[in-house]
Every structure is written in structure tokens, then in C-alpha cells.
Design a protein around this motif. Structure first.
Motif, PDB file in Angstrom:
ATOM      1  N   THR A 121       4.857  19.318   4.869  1.00 32.91           N
ATOM      2  CA  THR A 121       5.885  18.685   4.044  1.00 32.91           C
ATOM      3  C   THR A 121       5.933  17.181   4.291  1.00 32.91           C
ATOM      4  O   THR A 121       5.980  16.384   3.342  1.00 32.91           O
ATOM      5  CB  THR A 121       7.260  19.315   4.333  1.00 32.91           C
ATOM      6  N   LEU A 122       5.916  16.796   5.552  1.00 28.68           N
ATOM      7  CA  LEU A 122       5.933  15.368   5.877  1.00 28.68           C
ATOM      8  C   LEU A 122       4.698  14.665   5.330  1.00 28.68           C
ATOM      9  O   LEU A 122       4.790  13.552   4.806  1.00 28.68           O
ATOM     10  CB  LEU A 122       6.027  15.169   7.389  1.00 28.68           C
ATOM     11  N   GLN A 123       3.544  15.323   5.414  1.00 26.25           N
ATOM     12  CA  GLN A 123       2.300  14.730   4.915  1.00 26.25           C
ATOM     13  C   GLN A 123       2.379  14.523   3.403  1.00 26.25           C
ATOM     14  O   GLN A 123       1.926  13.499   2.891  1.00 26.25           O
ATOM     15  CB  GLN A 123       1.102  15.610   5.270  1.00 26.25           C
ATOM     16  N   GLU A 124       2.984  15.471   2.694  1.00 25.40           N
ATOM     17  CA  GLU A 124       3.145  15.326   1.251  1.00 25.40           C
ATOM     18  C   GLU A 124       4.004  14.104   0.926  1.00 25.40           C
ATOM     19  O   GLU A 124       3.680  13.331   0.025  1.00 25.40           O
ATOM     20  CB  GLU A 124       3.787  16.583   0.658  1.00 25.40           C
ATOM     21  N   VAL A 125       5.089  13.922   1.674  1.00 28.86           N
ATOM     22  CA  VAL A 125       5.961  12.768   1.455  1.00 28.86           C
ATOM     23  C   VAL A 125       5.202  11.475   1.737  1.00 28.86           C
ATOM     24  O   VAL A 125       5.282  10.508   0.967  1.00 28.86           O
ATOM     25  CB  VAL A 125       7.229  12.860   2.338  1.00 28.86           C
ATOM     26  N   ILE A 126       4.441  11.468   2.801  1.00 32.28           N
ATOM     27  CA  ILE A 126       3.655  10.281   3.159  1.00 32.28           C
ATOM     28  C   ILE A 126       2.611   9.991   2.087  1.00 32.28           C
ATOM     29  O   ILE A 126       2.438   8.849   1.660  1.00 32.28           O
ATOM     30  CB  ILE A 126       2.993  10.466   4.545  1.00 32.28           C
ATOM     31  N   ASP A 127       1.929  11.034   1.612  1.00 26.33           N
ATOM     32  CA  ASP A 127       0.885  10.863   0.600  1.00 26.33           C
ATOM     33  C   ASP A 127       1.442  10.404  -0.742  1.00 26.33           C
ATOM     34  O   ASP A 127       0.756   9.711  -1.494  1.00 26.33           O
ATOM     35  CB  ASP A 127       0.105  12.166   0.407  1.00 26.33           C
ATOM     36  N   GLU A 128       2.668  10.796  -1.065  1.00 25.94           N
ATOM     37  CA  GLU A 128       3.273  10.457  -2.352  1.00 25.94           C
ATOM     38  C   GLU A 128       3.848   9.041  -2.386  1.00 25.94           C
ATOM     39  O   GLU A 128       4.211   8.550  -3.453  1.00 25.94           O
ATOM     40  CB  GLU A 128       4.357  11.470  -2.706  1.00 25.94           C
ATOM     41  N   ALA A 129       3.926   8.396  -1.254  1.00 27.74           N
ATOM     42  CA  ALA A 129       4.467   7.030  -1.205  1.00 27.74           C
ATOM     43  C   ALA A 129       3.547   6.087  -1.982  1.00 27.74           C
ATOM     44  O   ALA A 129       2.322   6.249  -1.980  1.00 27.74           O
ATOM     45  CB  ALA A 129       4.600   6.563   0.236  1.00 27.74           C
ATOM     46  N   GLU A 130       4.130   5.127  -2.640  1.00 32.53           N
ATOM     47  CA  GLU A 130       3.363   4.185  -3.456  1.00 32.53           C
ATOM     48  C   GLU A 130       2.434   3.327  -2.621  1.00 32.53           C
ATOM     49  O   GLU A 130       1.365   2.933  -3.070  1.00 32.53           O
ATOM     50  CB  GLU A 130       4.317   3.313  -4.269  1.00 32.53           C
ATOM     51  N   SER A 131       2.859   3.022  -1.394  1.00 29.78           N
ATOM     52  CA  SER A 131       2.027   2.245  -0.479  1.00 29.78           C
ATOM     53  C   SER A 131       2.369   2.676   0.941  1.00 29.78           C
ATOM     54  O   SER A 131       3.444   3.222   1.176  1.00 29.78           O
ATOM     55  CB  SER A 131       2.267   0.748  -0.656  1.00 29.78           C
ATOM     56  N   PRO A 132       1.462   2.439   1.889  1.00 24.14           N
ATOM     57  CA  PRO A 132       1.752   2.837   3.274  1.00 24.14           C
ATOM     58  C   PRO A 132       3.049   2.229   3.809  1.00 24.14           C
ATOM     59  O   PRO A 132       3.762   2.855   4.584  1.00 24.14           O
ATOM     60  CB  PRO A 132       0.546   2.322   4.056  1.00 24.14           C
TER      61      PRO A 132
END
Length: 137
Positions: free
Chosen positions: A44-55
Motif C-alpha cells: 500500500t505504501l509503495q502504491e502511494v509512493i509510486d502514484e506521487a507526481e514527483s519523488p
């Protein structure tokens, strides 16, 4: 046989060997369940991180939680290995039932191959259960 774990552990291999087989088995099962839940959280956390517009757009707390979970997973996998070694010392074949499921593992490298067999560095202590039902010194 003593080993140097990569992570601080609540007990040493020598102390784990003193535990009865049922206690070791129950602790392995508890740790496996904990790892399973942590990996689900990591997904779940990885999905949120991946969906971010930029790091830089990712919430710092989410990134920190992801990193902390990776450490906890590594520590718990290592603890399972110690407990499996304790079972082996008692002549119990732990078999596939106690294997750590790596199908959803989020870390690139398992900490288990970082073990250094040598002098124990966790020191002596007494073993007792903590509030989560786990073992604590």
C-alpha cells in the motif's frame, strides 16, 4: 554455535535453544503473520509512493514508514532464522512450514545472508513474553 545478527534481537541463539519446541514454533508463526501484514502495508505504501507526481511530492512520513517497515521485516526474518536454528539444534526439522514467504518481499536484498557466525554479542538475559505475545529479554 553462535552467530552475529545484523539487527538487534531480543534473544540470542543460545537463549532460543533453551526454549521449548512449542514456544519456538508459536513465535515463528507469530513472526510470519507479522511479516505478512507488514508486507501488505508495504504494498500500500509503495502504491502511494509510486502514484506521487514527483519523488519530492511524497509525504515524508510515508517514506519513513516504508523504510521502518523494511527494517522490521528484515529483523523479523532474521529472528525466524535464529528460531529455526534453535529447532534444528533440538533435532526438529522445521521444513517448509517455517519458511519465510518472499513472494511479496519489498526489499531488494535479504538480510539473512549478512549473518556472521562468531561470538554472540547480544549478551545474557532472561526471556519473557512482551505485550504483543512475542519474546523479549
Amino acid at each position: 554455535m553462535e552467530l552475529r545478527p545484523r539487527y538487534n534481537q531480543p534473544f540470542t541463539l543460545s537463549e532460543a535453544i533453551l526454549l521449548d519446541i512449542s514456544t519456538i514454533s508459536e513465535e515463528i508463526t507469530r513472526l510470519q503473520y507479522s511479516i505478512k501484514r507488514l508486507r501488505e502495508t508495504q504494498e500500500t505504501l509503495q502504491e502511494v509512493i509510486d502514484e506521487a507526481e514527483s519523488p519530492g511530492a511524497v509525504d515524508v512520513e510515508i517514506v519513513q514508514a516504508f523504510k521502518e517497515n523494511q527494517e522490521v521485516i528484515g529483523s523479523q526474518e532474521e529472528r525466524i532464522l535464529i528460531l529455526k536454528l534453535a529447532l534444528a539444534d533440538k533435532g526438529v526439522s522445521s521444513g517448509a512450514h517455517y519458511d519465510v514467504d518472499t513472494s511479496t518481499q519489498m526489499t531488494a536484498k535479504s538480510p539473512l545472508h549478512d549473518f556472521d557466525f562468531g561470538e554472540d554479542h547480544n549478551g545474557p538475559g532472561s526471556i519473557e513474553e512482551d505485550d504483543s505475545g512475542g519474546l523479549h529479554l
